[in-house]
Design an enzyme around this catalytic site. Sequence first.
Site, short mmCIF file in Angstrom:
data_model
loop_
_atom_site.label_atom_id
_atom_site.label_comp_id
_atom_site.label_asym_id
_atom_site.label_seq_id
_atom_site.Cartn_x
_atom_site.Cartn_y
_atom_site.Cartn_z
N ASN A 127 -105.94 8.27 -27.13
CA ASN A 127 -105.21 8.83 -26.03
C ASN A 127 -105.97 9.95 -25.54
OD1 ASN A 127 -103.33 10.28 -24.84
ND2 ASN A 127 -101.92 10.73 -26.47
N TRP A 128 -106.47 9.94 -24.48
CA TRP A 128 -107.29 11.03 -23.79
C TRP A 128 -106.38 12.26 -23.33
CZ3 TRP A 128 -110.83 7.26 -19.98
CH2 TRP A 128 -111.70 6.14 -21.14
N LYS A 129 -105.34 12.15 -23.20
CA LYS A 129 -104.57 13.39 -23.08
C LYS A 129 -105.06 14.13 -21.37
CE LYS A 129 -103.44 14.09 -27.75
NZ LYS A 129 -103.23 14.99 -28.98
N HIS A 153 -94.57 10.68 -26.57
CA HIS A 153 -95.41 11.63 -27.35
C HIS A 153 -95.03 13.07 -28.02
CE1 HIS A 153 -99.40 13.69 -28.34
NE2 HIS A 153 -99.74 12.46 -28.67
N GLU A 196 -96.31 15.70 -27.44
CA GLU A 196 -96.71 16.72 -26.68
C GLU A 196 -95.52 16.40 -25.53
OE1 GLU A 196 -100.64 15.88 -26.28
OE2 GLU A 196 -101.01 16.59 -28.07
N GLU A 222 -96.94 10.02 -35.71
CA GLU A 222 -97.73 10.87 -35.53
C GLU A 222 -97.20 12.40 -36.22
OE1 GLU A 222 -100.98 9.99 -32.08
OE2 GLU A 222 -99.06 10.88 -31.13
N GLY A 243 -104.01 17.24 -33.55
CA GLY A 243 -105.17 18.17 -33.00
C GLY A 243 -105.42 19.56 -33.96
N SER A 282 -105.40 13.76 -36.15
CA SER A 282 -106.78 14.23 -36.76
C SER A 282 -107.27 12.92 -37.43
CB SER A 282 -106.44 15.31 -37.57
OG SER A 282 -106.12 16.44 -36.95
N GLY A 309 -106.47 11.11 -30.49
CA GLY A 309 -106.70 11.91 -29.69
C GLY A 309 -108.33 12.63 -29.57
N GLY A 310 -108.41 13.48 -30.27
CA GLY A 310 -109.78 14.32 -29.99
C GLY A 310 -110.93 13.44 -30.36
#
Length: 249
Positions: A9-11, A91, A93, A163, A169, A209, A230-231
Amino acid sequence: MRKIMIAGNWKMNKTIAESIELVKGIKESGKVQVLVAPVFTALSAVCEARGDRKICVAAQNMHYEESGAFTGEISPLMVKDTGAKHVILGHSERRHIFKEDDALIKEKVLSAIAHGLKVILCIGEQLEEREAEKTNEVLDVQLTEGLKGITPDQMEDVIIAYEPVWAIGTGKVATPEQAQEAHAFCRRKIAELFGEDVAEKVRILYGGSLKPDNADGLLSQKDIDGGLIGGASLKADSFNAIIDAAERL
Ligand code: 13P
């Protein structure tokens, strides 16, 4: 029997040129299903740049209507238009920053499936909820409400991503045992809602993470069928290292 999925997920990261460069560096896998979710503006370019390589592409969100006066939104038809076949919905977010609730997320899930898109439905508890021992309660509500109206057959098009919000993150990853416990709970809940067969088949990804150095422990758990990253998905090297870990299982 459940195919492992490693999803990035590149956000809200990467321009079109950067997205193309990143997808070109990602390996395809015969064993693991690889998926990337770029920003809307890069979806078409990423679909094109992956060429015939087996890399799935997902949108990160979607409105449930096909068209209309919804400034700033993207419809299922528009997602499909880009070549993407998956969509991430609910998600954390979206839930916490943009105040999406289960009723809205449910409309999106129903619409995505009606339009032939595969859904990655994200669920997960916040830190205060875990500390108050409400994790299962939260997951129960998010699954029951988010999947309301979905038939057992349609569950073939649904992937769940657990998640925990406190792990997203933050570098504070859930232990393999904590994650396994939550995944097992989700699978039992899905069995209750849709039957044992559906529960055995549905994939439940872990997100929060997830990195190359903790991937082995998490991905080897019985009810963890892959990761939503993500990251560590923003660099081809670290994302490929997680794909490698999944291939070694
Ligand atoms: P991080 O891997 O950066 O914690 O993000 C997880 C996530 O939110 C994936 O959807």
